[in-house]
Design an enzyme around this catalytic site. Structure first.
Site, PDB file in Angstrom:
ATOM      1  CE1 TYR A 160      -3.783   2.374   0.413  1.00  0.00           C
ATOM      2  CE2 TYR A 160      -2.893   2.888   2.510  1.00  0.00           C
ATOM      3  CZ  TYR A 160      -3.959   3.012   1.528  1.00  0.00           C
ATOM      4  OH  TYR A 160      -4.499   3.898   1.502  1.00  0.00           O
ATOM      5  CE  LYS A 164      -3.487   6.204  -1.258  1.00  0.00           C
ATOM      6  NZ  LYS A 164      -4.215   5.906  -2.320  1.00  0.00           N
TER       7      LYS A 164
END
Lengths: 305, 305
Positions: A160, A164
């Site tokens: 993740y 991001k």
């Protein structure tokens, strides 16, 4: 002059497109904008969630957003009731996370992490930038949603955090490049929020990751959406909604346009001391978890010998 | 204590695997490590380049690296002459960039940017972390190669900067997570280098991007490789090789482990002033380019009306 954003953005009467606006942060933001007089279009994959959002949102659509072609088509559809004119603002709220241990991830976990954390927004940004530039739509806005994990990362977030961070890289590039067309680009870094997405990610989140995050307060999506709304109206390049994220923002600001020199200098000084303290506490927790983790991996048959 | 790296890494007799070691930075680093007594394995796609590298490198292989499965297989092959033991260090040097205007990129340009800037290294990191953790290979090292564009970005880099930011996100996560296994993770942020890759990216680079970069000195790959080598031996989490990148590193440090508190504080103070000055000069150049860019797009038939 850099660092001065005197022009406030007025949502009244504007067409705002929110991909991912059927739940969580996107839905909460859609409600605020609708109240302020915006014509809000939302697109999401899940028809059920859309139905629940239907009552308050003018124009909900169920379409995929997972490729450039799909995102461009969705954008075209939401612009049809507006005579094909590009939205005044596109706020890319779609996304999800699946925290896990890196050595337990398979190829799909990593690929999905990038798809659900980065591409789902990047494709809409790509389609929107082209449409806005072609229509010479000066003063239009594209807003991406990253995460505190776009500024830093720690154990559990290997699929993740890269996504991001990538969102930040894209937003910072476009903040520079779309100046050519008078299009504003902003990016929001929300903290841990109580949303359906948060419940979902907790299903796979390693215990040690949960433990490190346990000191964070989990903020209601509505409260975070108010910070995002304020940021969209005021116009800083990077938007934060809590002190911790502001400290991470300050200490990873780099060449991002300044919002407030005095506050920035203050945050910088606090962060100079606070970051190593935070990091040192996280490292201590990771190291203390070593034996437990070895036992866990052994019980899962990870070690061949 | 954080910030203290007293343990120097000794390359002598170590098995070092360098995917992407057939040209540019990777090849230059392979030469240095071979001289220092390392057994260097390199893997690259291009057999011709490999042949040119052959003379000085012990073990060159031609294999793909563009998926988890491919990277895992390549890793297994290079470890066969070492009785299947995981390398002591994996230095992921593969990668390439294709700068363009965002509104002229098609889907493949964006996807390829992530593949050639991020995945080509992430897959090797994924395969190596699993192998090292399974074999309980404490003291092993994984080094990623990002770019100054992993700390910041500007016009032209919309497919590359997100990938290089993602590399940073992955390295920072693994720097925390692989502590569980005693595996060290580092990441290098090289500046503009004179390499075959640089010649390649100049073919598509917009004039305005070239103009902004024209003040950078283009450093020979051999010189940059010496900085990388020094960083690998000394062990900081983030490795820079020139002053400008060090300033970007300081001002985007966030929760990254400190190397030198006094130097860090000094860089922070310089960056606090230097970053806005740099940014303001870039913005001025982008704005001054508006008319020329409108003419360029018009000549390409970009505008429909």
């Amino acid at each position: 002059m850099f660092g001065l954003f005197s022009k406030r953005w007025n949502p009244d009467g504007k067409h705002v497109y929110i991909p991912g606006g059927s739940s969580g942060l996107g839905l909460a933001l859609a409600h605020i904008l609708a109240q302020k007089g915006s014509h809000v279009s939302i697109v999401a994959r899940n028809q059920q969630k859309l139905n629940a959002a239907l009552k308050s949102i003018e124009a909900p659509y169920s379409m995929p957003l997972d490729s450039g072609t799909a995102a461009a088509m969705a954008l075209e559809v939401v612009c049809q009731p507006h005579a094909g004119e590009a939205p005044d603002a596109v706020i890319a709220c779609a996304g999800s996370a699946k925290p896990m241990f890196f050595v337990e991830m398979d190829e799909d976990d990593l690929v999905d992490g990038m798809s659900n954390g980065y591409w789902i927004q990047a494709w809409t940004g790509w389609a929107a930038a082209k449409m806005m530039a072609k229509q010479r739509k000066k003063g239009a806005k594209i807003v991406f949603v990253s995460s505190t994990l776009g500024y830093m990362s720690f154990i559990g977030w290997a699929s993740y955090a890269p996504a991001k961070h990538a969102s930040r890289g894209l937003a910072d590039t476009l903040q520079s490049e779309l100046m050519l067309y008078g299009i504003d680009v902003q990016i929001f870094f929300p903290p841990t929020m109580s949303t359906p997405g948060f419940d979902e990610e907790n299903k796979t989140k390693p215990e040690i990751t949960r433990r490190i995050e346990s000191t964070d307060e989990c903020v209601p999506a509505e409260q975070v959406a108010r910070s995002l709304y304020k940021g969209i109206v005021n116009g800083p390049a990077h938007i934060s909604s809590n002190l911790l994220t502001s400290l991470f923002a300050a200490s990873t600001r780099g060449a991002v346009l300044r919002d407030n020199w005095i506050l920035d200098a203050l945050y910088d000084m606090i962060a100079f001391i606070a970051m190593p303290v935070w990091r040192s506490s996280v490292d201590r927790q990771v190291r203390a978890h070593r034996d437990e983790h070895q036992q866990y991996l052994t019980s899962k048959g990870f070690f061949t010998s």
